[in-house]
Enzyme design. Structure first.
Site, PDB file in Angstrom:
ATOM      1  N   LYS A 187      70.215  23.089  21.123  1.00  0.00           N
ATOM      2  CA  LYS A 187      71.464  23.531  20.494  1.00  0.00           C
ATOM      3  C   LYS A 187      71.313  23.557  18.976  1.00  0.00           C
ATOM      4  O   LYS A 187      70.737  22.631  18.393  1.00  0.00           O
ATOM      5  CB  LYS A 187      72.597  22.575  20.891  1.00  0.00           C
ATOM      6  CG  LYS A 187      73.970  22.973  20.356  1.00  0.00           C
ATOM      7  CD  LYS A 187      75.051  21.990  20.809  1.00  0.00           C
ATOM      8  CE  LYS A 187      76.451  22.437  20.416  1.00  0.00           C
ATOM      9  NZ  LYS A 187      77.509  21.526  20.896  1.00  0.00           N
ATOM     10  N   SER A 203      81.322  23.651  23.605  1.00  0.00           N
ATOM     11  CA  SER A 203      80.672  24.394  22.551  1.00  0.00           C
ATOM     12  C   SER A 203      79.186  24.668  22.794  1.00  0.00           C
ATOM     13  O   SER A 203      78.627  25.556  22.168  1.00  0.00           O
ATOM     14  CB  SER A 203      80.816  23.645  21.229  1.00  0.00           C
ATOM     15  OG  SER A 203      80.132  22.398  21.268  1.00  0.00           O
ATOM     16  N   SER A 217      81.778  19.328  25.517  1.00  0.00           N
ATOM     17  CA  SER A 217      80.894  20.440  25.170  1.00  0.00           C
ATOM     18  C   SER A 217      79.576  20.524  25.916  1.00  0.00           C
ATOM     19  O   SER A 217      78.871  21.518  25.788  1.00  0.00           O
ATOM     20  CB  SER A 217      80.590  20.416  23.676  1.00  0.00           C
ATOM     21  OG  SER A 217      81.646  21.023  22.985  1.00  0.00           O
TER      22      SER A 217
HETATM   23  N1  GLN Z   1      86.270  21.866  23.248  1.00  0.00           N
HETATM   24  C1  GLN Z   1      86.395  20.631  22.520  1.00  0.00           C
HETATM   25  C2  GLN Z   1      86.722  20.916  21.085  1.00  0.00           C
HETATM   26  O1  GLN Z   1      86.867  22.038  20.772  1.00  0.00           O
HETATM   27  C3  GLN Z   1      85.143  19.836  22.644  1.00  0.00           C
HETATM   28  C4  GLN Z   1      84.062  20.285  21.750  1.00  0.00           C
HETATM   29  C5  GLN Z   1      82.870  19.419  21.845  1.00  0.00           C
HETATM   30  O2  GLN Z   1      82.727  18.633  22.760  1.00  0.00           O
HETATM   31  N2  GLN Z   1      82.022  19.519  20.832  1.00  0.00           N
HETATM   32  O3  GLN Z   1      86.828  20.035  20.291  1.00  0.00           O
END
Ligand code: GLN
Length: 487
Positions: free
Chosen positions: A89, A164, A188
């Site tokens: 990532k 994400s 994410s």
């Molecule tokens: N979807 C969640 C957010 O937007 C989690 C994102 C994540 O785990 N980095 O914060």
């Protein structure tokens, strides 16, 4: 040759197991360099449509693969992940490779060091193919917040891969890497794993070093693996977990042999099913798939126990207060001076900060910085931030009480399967509610796995979230293997 663009499922291909790859490489039947080259060829063909990789690290990958081939040619023992082609990532730093975290503001930034997880993978023989697309600074649930365009779900390219870590999940689903690393702050890793039909691991907070992970919300951020097979995800966690002097919050607890633990049958384990995760808002087909998975666990000898986690409904607001508060502090470092992008428009120091941040950050990141700054400001701190921390404590205690009665808790990973690109972008609240089942474990610091558990009639993957107590990864993997075997 069938025309691959004709079929909606043509991008899906299951990577081989680590054991099969190891056998091929150690026997000399496959060369690590040829394997890496074949992955680059596949990336060249599929990436233009899927937008999974943001940059490739070919030189480094081929040098590492050549090292593995030299060992194999001499008949020397091979390291545990010898030749395994992996993607990382883009929120994790890899020396010499651009690190964008999905943001324009990091344009041109070349990290001078490797994050600990990547250094450990490479020491274990893995071949790092490149960096994977993600939501900007890991803020999002659909990958649509990337400054470099959305990732497409290999199962149905009109749909999001989740976020994400969407690139990390899609890369495994399309076999553009055998396995990948992602990060999970509020879901994410787990949510994109469920949307793409792969395995994603949320390690206990502190189990894997965060050194070299570009910070979003430090008390929630975790690094973890994606793989196509549960046992392989367990092997990868074992390779990256453990104490790191570069991260003072990293646990010194011994690292278990997670792969071996996952071989143990799940029979006899007590599985909790919380009613709050099966309430209003859950898609009927997702519910049916998860109920089938629970029945499979029962058939495998687990006992099923209804449990209550009544504070679940406060988790999304608490998460979005704490995560944005921490983000507003963490992202202060992107000021046009220290990293990446600087606006050419500035005539004063304050103007340079303002223009650089205004032009460098995307809309969602700005929204979070504003929300977080507000929650932390004098007069509102007690009402919002402190209250959210109290909720967080109550949620954690509620989980601990539940884990006195059950060994693991199972839920859907997401209330719905992968949605269409653009479907939720106009409504941030609807997007935030995608995290309703994942942010609880994030706040509590406990661990979990998302494992494929059936599909909808339209063929969209469903993921089951398996939660276990702090440092209970072995248990989560045992349960996940049973779900996988039943699938
Ligand atoms: N979807 C969640 C957010 O937007 C989690 C994102 C994540 O785990 N980095 O914060």
């Amino acid at each position: 040759m069938p025309d691959e663009t004709q079929s909606a499922t043509s991008f899906v291909e299951k990577p081989k197991t680590l054991a099969a790859l190891r056998e091929e490489i150690s026997s000399g039947r496959t060369k690590a360099t040829d394997l890496a080259a074949s992955y680059y060829a596949r990336i060249e063909e599929k990436n233009p449509r899927l937008n999974v990789y943001l940059s490739l690290t070919k030189e480094r990958a081929l040098a590492q693969a050549a090292r593995i081939d030299a060992l194999a040619a001499k008949g020397d023992p091979l390291p545990p992940l010898a030749g395994v082609p992996m993607g990382i990532k883009d929120a994790l730093v890899v020396q010499g490779a651009p690190a964008t975290a999905g943001s324009k503001i990091l344009k041109g930034y070349q990290p001078p060091y490797d994050c600990t997880a990547v250094a450990r993978l490479e020491a274990a023989g893995a071949v790092l193919l490149g960096k994977l697309n993600c939501d900007e600074f890991a803020m999002g649930s659909s990958n649509e917040n990337s400054a470099f365009g959305p990732v497409r779900n290999p199962v149905d390219p009109e749909r999001v891969p989740g976020g994400s870590s969407g690139g990390s999940a899609a890369a495994v689903a399309a076999n553009l890497a055998v396995a990948t690393l992602g990060s999970d702050t509020g879901g994410s890793i787990r949510q994109p794993a469920s949307f793409c039909g792969v395995v994603g691991v949320l390690p206990t907070w502190g189990r894997v070093s965060r050194y070299g992970l570009i910070a979003f919300a430090s008390s929630l951020d975790r690094v973890g693996p994606f793989a196509a097979h549960v046992r392989d995800a367990a092997t990868l966690l074992g390779a990256i977990a453990g104490h790191d002097p570069m991260d003072a919050t990293c646990s010194a607890a011994p690292v278990e042999d997670y792969a071996a633990a996952s071989d143990k049958p799940a029979a006899g384990l007590r599985i909790g099913v919380p009613a709050e995760y099966f309430a209003e808002g859950l898609d009927a087909e997702v519910r049916a798939a998860i109920e089938k998975g629970i029945a499979a666990l029962e058939a495998a000898g687990c006992s099923i126990h209804p449990i209550a986690l009544p504070h679940t409904k406060y988790a999304v607001p608490a998460y979005y207060l704490i995560a944005t508060a921490e983000a507003s502090a963490n992202l202060a470092r992107f000021d046009g001076v220290r990293y990446g992008y600087r606006s050419p428009q500035s005539t004063s120091l304050a103007g340079m900060y303002a223009h650089s941040r205004d032009e460098g950050f995307g809309a969602e990141v700005k929204r979070r910085i504003l929300l977080g700054t507000y929650a932390l400001s004098a007069g509102y701190y007690d009402a919002y931030y402190r209250k959210a921390q109290q909720v967080r404590r109550i949620l954690a205690e509620e989980f601990l009480r539940a884990f006195a009665q059950v060994d693991a808790i199972v839920t859907p990973t997401s209330p719905f399967p992968a949605f269409k690109i653009g479907e939720k972008t106009g409504d941030p609240l609807a997007m935030y509610l995608a995290d309703i089942y994942t942010v609880t474990a994030s706040l509590a610091g406990i661990c979990g796995v998302s494992v494929p558990c059936g599909a909808t009639r339209a063929g969209l993957p469903v993921g089951m979230q398996i939660l276990a107590p702090h440092l209970g990864e072995s248990t989560a993997f045992r349960v996940a293997r049973a779900v996988e075997a039943a699938g």
